[in-house]
Scaffold this motif. Sequence first.
Motif, PDB file in Angstrom:
ATOM      1  N   TYR A 175       0.788  -1.229   0.000  1.00 43.90           N
ATOM      2  CA  TYR A 175       0.000   0.000   0.000  1.00 43.90           C
ATOM      3  C   TYR A 175       0.827   1.291   0.000  1.00 43.90           C
ATOM      4  O   TYR A 175       0.395   2.292  -0.587  1.00 43.90           O
ATOM      5  CB  TYR A 175      -0.943   0.010   1.210  1.00 43.90           C
ATOM      6  N   LEU A 213      -3.713   6.244   2.115  1.00 49.43           N
ATOM      7  CA  LEU A 213      -4.728   5.676   3.004  1.00 49.43           C
ATOM      8  C   LEU A 213      -6.154   5.770   2.474  1.00 49.43           C
ATOM      9  O   LEU A 213      -6.979   4.901   2.769  1.00 49.43           O
ATOM     10  CB  LEU A 213      -4.650   6.365   4.371  1.00 49.43           C
ATOM     11  N   ILE A 233      -8.270   2.742   1.040  1.00 49.45           N
ATOM     12  CA  ILE A 233      -8.563   1.589   1.909  1.00 49.45           C
ATOM     13  C   ILE A 233      -9.105   1.994   3.272  1.00 49.45           C
ATOM     14  O   ILE A 233      -9.364   1.143   4.111  1.00 49.45           O
ATOM     15  CB  ILE A 233      -7.300   0.713   2.096  1.00 49.45           C
ATOM     16  N   TRP A 234      -9.259   3.294   3.507  1.00 47.15           N
ATOM     17  CA  TRP A 234      -9.601   3.767   4.844  1.00 47.15           C
ATOM     18  C   TRP A 234     -10.953   3.239   5.327  1.00 47.15           C
ATOM     19  O   TRP A 234     -11.120   2.891   6.494  1.00 47.15           O
ATOM     20  CB  TRP A 234      -9.608   5.292   4.869  1.00 47.15           C
ATOM     21  N   ALA A 252      -5.839  -0.267   7.035  1.00 50.83           N
ATOM     22  CA  ALA A 252      -5.492   1.142   6.860  1.00 50.83           C
ATOM     23  C   ALA A 252      -4.874   1.725   8.126  1.00 50.83           C
ATOM     24  O   ALA A 252      -3.885   2.476   8.063  1.00 50.83           O
ATOM     25  CB  ALA A 252      -6.733   1.936   6.458  1.00 50.83           C
ATOM     26  N   ARG A 294      -1.120   3.238   8.438  1.00 46.68           N
ATOM     27  CA  ARG A 294      -0.871   4.581   8.980  1.00 46.68           C
ATOM     28  C   ARG A 294       0.131   4.526  10.130  1.00 46.68           C
ATOM     29  O   ARG A 294       1.069   5.336  10.200  1.00 46.68           O
ATOM     30  CB  ARG A 294      -2.180   5.208   9.469  1.00 46.68           C
ATOM     31  N   GLN A 307     -14.030   6.348  10.706  1.00 46.20           N
ATOM     32  CA  GLN A 307     -14.324   4.953  10.382  1.00 46.20           C
ATOM     33  C   GLN A 307     -15.475   4.450  11.249  1.00 46.20           C
ATOM     34  O   GLN A 307     -15.640   4.897  12.387  1.00 46.20           O
ATOM     35  CB  GLN A 307     -13.088   4.078  10.621  1.00 46.20           C
TER      36      GLN A 307
END
Length: 384
Positions: A124, A146, A149-150, A157, A161, A193
């Motif tokens: 990623y 990010l 895929i966050w 994700a 990070r 999220q």
Amino acid sequence: MGNLTALKIKNIKDPGRYSDGDGLILVMGKTGKGSWILRVQHDGKRRDIGLGSLSTLSLAEAREAATIYRKQAHSGLDPVAERKKERRVIPSFETAARQVHDEHKTTWKNGKHQAQWISTLETYAFPVLGDLLVSDIEGPVIQEVLAPIWLTKPETARRVRQRITSVLDWAYAKGFRANEAPARSLARGLPRQPKKDGHFAAMPFQDVPAFLAKVRDRLSVGRLAVELAVLTACRSGEVRGARWSEIDIKKKLWTIPAERMKAGKEHIVPLSVQALDVLDRAKLYKCQVSDLVFPGQRPKIPLSDMTLLKVLRDMNLEYTVHGFRSSFRDWVAERTNVQGAVAEAALAHTVANRVEAAYRRTNYLDKRKPLMAQWGSFCNRSSA
């Protein structure tokens, strides 16, 4: 205009120090070779900075370099430190990430984590950040990594990070960046999220005896490992890595070394009659080339975590192997009068309170022996 000229320098015969003015000095040696130095004041202290040899640096070039360092000193900077920064080779993000991985992987006990740490960045982060210098990476380009895929892969994700942040903080500590990772700006720039219960799916303890009865319907190394994990309330990795040399059948004890424990401390597990029965059946898989209690297809390699999980999936159960530790803990709370500290010791949990941890010296082994025997008897109630 300085005191020196190209012609004057050419005609110098005697060794000594020849000033061009404003701190720039030509030092001539006995062999006729010369070198440039610049004398400046920084924080009230005199600093002599070597600029280079006369053979490689002309008078004009020496004056140009001297002007740069004087400006730095006048603005409060340390010219020597600034020059070291210029000479330092700033690595790319990929180079830095691989170095961080090499430096820290030996401290990670989980081999799976060692591999996943770098593989997630390869998948990623490297396509976007890999060739960028760590000094040039800021919030917007990290968000570019990010954002895709966050929300679709939130757990992955968050790990990406965290690992990007670790690399950039390492670069800051090494002097390759002017600041730490922009974690705060990242939090503002990404959507929230959805909340998810972070606990492992655990089977109600009342259902454990019937579950183990079904597990015993067939014999396989994976099923035996699951059964021992339930009966000892140990983590999957601790069970999968179990070795015969760690087990004392006569004393009914299993001593897991510190390097295989999450907390990095040796853990002694009392073995109930039911757990010893599992080990007796596991002798069928014992081989000369490996000390593993539960060898994988390659005898020297432990079973994978998926092998144990597959036992549950084949029964159409959505629980996790790790969740049986919660089943055990609930059973202790509901069906016994054992104090919580003993149950926590059985699970090899660290003491959260630092003061209490500093004074607690016991592992409650004598109290855990009857507790695990009682748990084994409960788990053997196939009629439940």
